[in-house]
Design a protein around this motif. Structure first.
Motif, PDB file in Angstrom:
ATOM      1  N   SER A   1       3.416   2.012 -13.962  1.00 15.68           N
ATOM      2  CA  SER A   1       4.712   1.980 -13.452  1.00 15.68           C
ATOM      3  C   SER A   1       4.808   0.904 -12.818  1.00 15.68           C
ATOM      4  O   SER A   1       5.953   0.351 -13.009  1.00 15.68           O
ATOM      5  CB  SER A   1       4.750   3.152 -12.532  1.00 15.68           C
ATOM      6  N   LEU A   2       3.660   0.159 -12.087  1.00 18.99           N
ATOM      7  CA  LEU A   2       4.016  -0.890 -11.221  1.00 18.99           C
ATOM      8  C   LEU A   2       3.684  -2.206 -11.956  1.00 18.99           C
ATOM      9  O   LEU A   2       3.878  -3.227 -11.321  1.00 18.99           O
ATOM     10  CB  LEU A   2       3.106  -0.731  -9.730  1.00 18.99           C
ATOM     11  N   ALA A   3       3.127  -2.097 -13.345  1.00 23.15           N
ATOM     12  CA  ALA A   3       2.712  -3.315 -14.058  1.00 23.15           C
ATOM     13  C   ALA A   3       1.472  -3.912 -13.324  1.00 23.15           C
ATOM     14  O   ALA A   3       1.452  -5.399 -12.966  1.00 23.15           O
ATOM     15  CB  ALA A   3       3.852  -4.206 -14.115  1.00 23.15           C
ATOM     16  N   LEU A   4       0.551  -3.066 -12.664  1.00 25.89           N
ATOM     17  CA  LEU A   4      -0.773  -3.666 -12.012  1.00 25.89           C
ATOM     18  C   LEU A   4      -1.851  -2.982 -12.765  1.00 25.89           C
ATOM     19  O   LEU A   4      -1.689  -2.239 -13.512  1.00 25.89           O
ATOM     20  CB  LEU A   4      -0.603  -3.342 -10.519  1.00 25.89           C
ATOM     21  N   SER A   5      -3.144  -3.471 -12.205  1.00 23.39           N
ATOM     22  CA  SER A   5      -4.239  -2.830 -12.645  1.00 23.39           C
ATOM     23  C   SER A   5      -4.507  -1.440 -11.747  1.00 23.39           C
ATOM     24  O   SER A   5      -4.167  -1.460 -10.778  1.00 23.39           O
ATOM     25  CB  SER A   5      -5.499  -3.719 -12.711  1.00 23.39           C
TER      26      SER A   5
ATOM     27  N   VAL B   1      -4.211   1.307  -1.856  1.00 18.78           N
ATOM     28  CA  VAL B   1      -4.228   2.722  -1.097  1.00 18.78           C
ATOM     29  C   VAL B   1      -5.424   2.550   0.038  1.00 18.78           C
ATOM     30  O   VAL B   1      -5.124   3.166   0.948  1.00 18.78           O
ATOM     31  CB  VAL B   1      -4.225   3.584  -2.276  1.00 18.78           C
ATOM     32  N   GLN B   2      -6.508   2.232  -0.463  1.00 20.51           N
ATOM     33  CA  GLN B   2      -7.713   2.296   0.362  1.00 20.51           C
ATOM     34  C   GLN B   2      -7.575   1.500   1.592  1.00 20.51           C
ATOM     35  O   GLN B   2      -8.009   1.916   2.626  1.00 20.51           O
ATOM     36  CB  GLN B   2      -8.945   1.967  -0.379  1.00 20.51           C
ATOM     37  N   ARG B   3      -7.035   0.389   1.412  1.00 23.22           N
ATOM     38  CA  ARG B   3      -6.611  -0.579   2.647  1.00 23.22           C
ATOM     39  C   ARG B   3      -5.770   0.284   3.484  1.00 23.22           C
ATOM     40  O   ARG B   3      -5.811   0.064   4.691  1.00 23.22           O
ATOM     41  CB  ARG B   3      -6.137  -1.832   2.168  1.00 23.22           C
TER      42      ARG B   3
ATOM     43  N   ALA C   1       0.286   5.159 -11.912  1.00 27.70           N
ATOM     44  CA  ALA C   1       0.581   4.679 -11.009  1.00 27.70           C
ATOM     45  C   ALA C   1       0.732   2.806 -11.257  1.00 27.70           C
ATOM     46  O   ALA C   1       1.703   2.257 -11.270  1.00 27.70           O
ATOM     47  CB  ALA C   1       0.609   4.797  -9.495  1.00 27.70           C
ATOM     48  N   ALA C   2      -0.386   2.400 -11.950  1.00 26.86           N
ATOM     49  CA  ALA C   2      -0.634   1.083 -12.200  1.00 26.86           C
ATOM     50  C   ALA C   2       0.446   0.611 -13.520  1.00 26.86           C
ATOM     51  O   ALA C   2       0.976  -0.487 -13.617  1.00 26.86           O
ATOM     52  CB  ALA C   2      -2.101   0.792 -12.541  1.00 26.86           C
TER      53      ALA C   2
ATOM     54  N   GLY D   1       0.598  -1.084  -0.100  1.00 23.24           N
ATOM     55  CA  GLY D   1       0.073  -0.194  -0.046  1.00 23.24           C
ATOM     56  C   GLY D   1       0.807   1.333  -0.078  1.00 23.24           C
ATOM     57  O   GLY D   1       0.537   2.085  -0.838  1.00 23.24           O
ATOM     58  N   ILE D   2       1.905   1.230   0.609  1.00 17.94           N
ATOM     59  CA  ILE D   2       3.039   2.410   0.647  1.00 17.94           C
ATOM     60  C   ILE D   2       3.499   2.668  -0.734  1.00 17.94           C
ATOM     61  O   ILE D   2       3.512   3.649  -1.062  1.00 17.94           O
ATOM     62  CB  ILE D   2       3.895   1.960   1.887  1.00 17.94           C
ATOM     63  N   ILE D   3       4.007   1.602  -1.153  1.00 19.74           N
ATOM     64  CA  ILE D   3       4.482   1.649  -2.531  1.00 19.74           C
ATOM     65  C   ILE D   3       3.378   2.065  -3.580  1.00 19.74           C
ATOM     66  O   ILE D   3       3.454   3.037  -4.383  1.00 19.74           O
ATOM     67  CB  ILE D   3       5.007   0.468  -3.174  1.00 19.74           C
ATOM     68  N   ALA D   4       2.217   1.651  -3.705  1.00 22.24           N
ATOM     69  CA  ALA D   4       1.032   2.157  -4.479  1.00 22.24           C
ATOM     70  C   ALA D   4       0.729   3.441  -4.128  1.00 22.24           C
ATOM     71  O   ALA D   4       0.613   4.486  -4.950  1.00 22.24           O
ATOM     72  CB  ALA D   4      -0.134   1.355  -4.368  1.00 22.24           C
TER      73      ALA D   4
END
Length: 314
Positions: free
Chosen positions: A31-35, A43-45, A28-29, A12-15
């Motif tokens: 950059s991190l190869a995520l959805s 981030v919400q968590r 951000a997604a 979460g901190i990285i996101a």
């Protein structure tokens, strides 16, 4: 006893840090190869665990709250320390291996970098290349990019630079078009020609055509009959007889070899800035980066193959 941080909170901190630096979950997604949804949920968590709001959200943007601004600086320090640990481990490894993230403009990536990657992988089979194409000047340090190939010079003292080749651009036309129209002899003659211009996707502005006249470089914006936002498309339209267009020599070279394009106003051609490789100071000892930057020197010899073709055509 101090509670140890869990993987979910660290994620979460990285996101959060990437989304805050780049201004959106989508960036951000990427950059991190995520959805984007995975970044948003992470981030919400984190916000739920901390009990504070990190962003003020609208449908189009993210804005840091006062608490978010304070935590963003702390998160960036954490990521920089993690980066230093990773790079120290990589430097201790003699053989290039693992991921390397490379970014380049679309035309340079497609025409020059991508065709050479199989040769690089033959030499370093343990390296996995993540090539990202686009014209945006990314923050290499923030986005974890290892090597960037760009035209121009981003002002960032944290980067090491190596010039690879001149970015030579010239006006071109097809033989079929010139068979029906008088060949321009000076830049001002373009007013009597059909012109094909390029529009920047990032700004929406059309390209100002530079020409070297004596000791000065003048710029004109032609009255274009066709405008496209892709460099390859400009060359394709011009090669099909669509008029006079301006293009980097590395894009025009294949058309020159096939006789589909010829230079016009060649004596006024300009070296507009340089094609340059950049990498963060923190990557100086990284074996993957050292191997790739060395390989770039082979891809961009002096003179380059495309400029040799350009020089041989009248």
């Amino acid at each position: 006893m101090v509670e140890q941080i869990g993987i979910e909170r660290l994620t979460g901190i990285i996101a959060f840090a990437r989304a805050a630096s780049l201004g959106s979950y989508t960036a951000a997604a990427r950059s991190l190869a995520l959805s984007p949804s995975a970044v948003s949920k992470s981030v919400q968590r984190l916000e739920q665990y901390l009990g504070i709001s990190l962003f003020t959200r609208t449908t189009r943007s993210l804005t840091l709250t006062p608490e978010g601004r304070d935590l963003h600086e702390r998160a960036l320090r954490l990521l920089r320390e993690a980066e230093e640990i990773e790079q120290a481990a990589a430097a201790a490894r003699a053989e290039p291996a693992g991921f390397i993230k490379v970014t380049a403009p679309l035309p340079i990536g497609a025409h020059i970098i991508a065709p050479a990657l199989p040769r690089f992988r033959e030499r370093y089979p343990k390296v996995i290349i993540d090539l990202r194409l686009g014209d945006r000047f990314t923050d290499l340090v923030e986005e974890g990019i290892d090597v960037a190939i760009r035209v121009g010079e981003p002002a960032d003292s944290r980067l090491i630079a190596r010039k690879l080749a001149p970015n030579r651009i010239c006006a071109f036309a097809s033989p079929s078009y010139l068979a029906t129209r008088r060949r321009p002899e000076r830049p001002e003659d373009l007013v009597d020609h059909d012109c094909v211009n390029f529009r920047y996707q990032s700004s929406g502005q059309t390209l100002r055509w530079p020409f070297k006249v004596g000791d000065k470089v003048i710029e004109i914006v032609p009255n274009a009959v066709t405008i496209v936002d892709n460099s390859d498309a400009v060359a394709a339209v011009v090669a099909a007889g669509g008029g006079v267009g301006i293009s980097p020599t590395y894009i025009a070279a294949p058309y020159l070899r096939r006789g589909q394009l010829v230079p016009v106003l060649k004596e006024f051609a300009v070296d507009r800035s340089s094609i340059t490789a950049y990498w963060p100071e923190s990557r100086r000892g990284n074996p993957n980066v050292k191997a790739f930057v060395s390989f770039l020197g082979e891809i961009f010899p002096s003179p380059t193959a495309w400029d040799a073709v350009f020089s041989s055509v009248s």
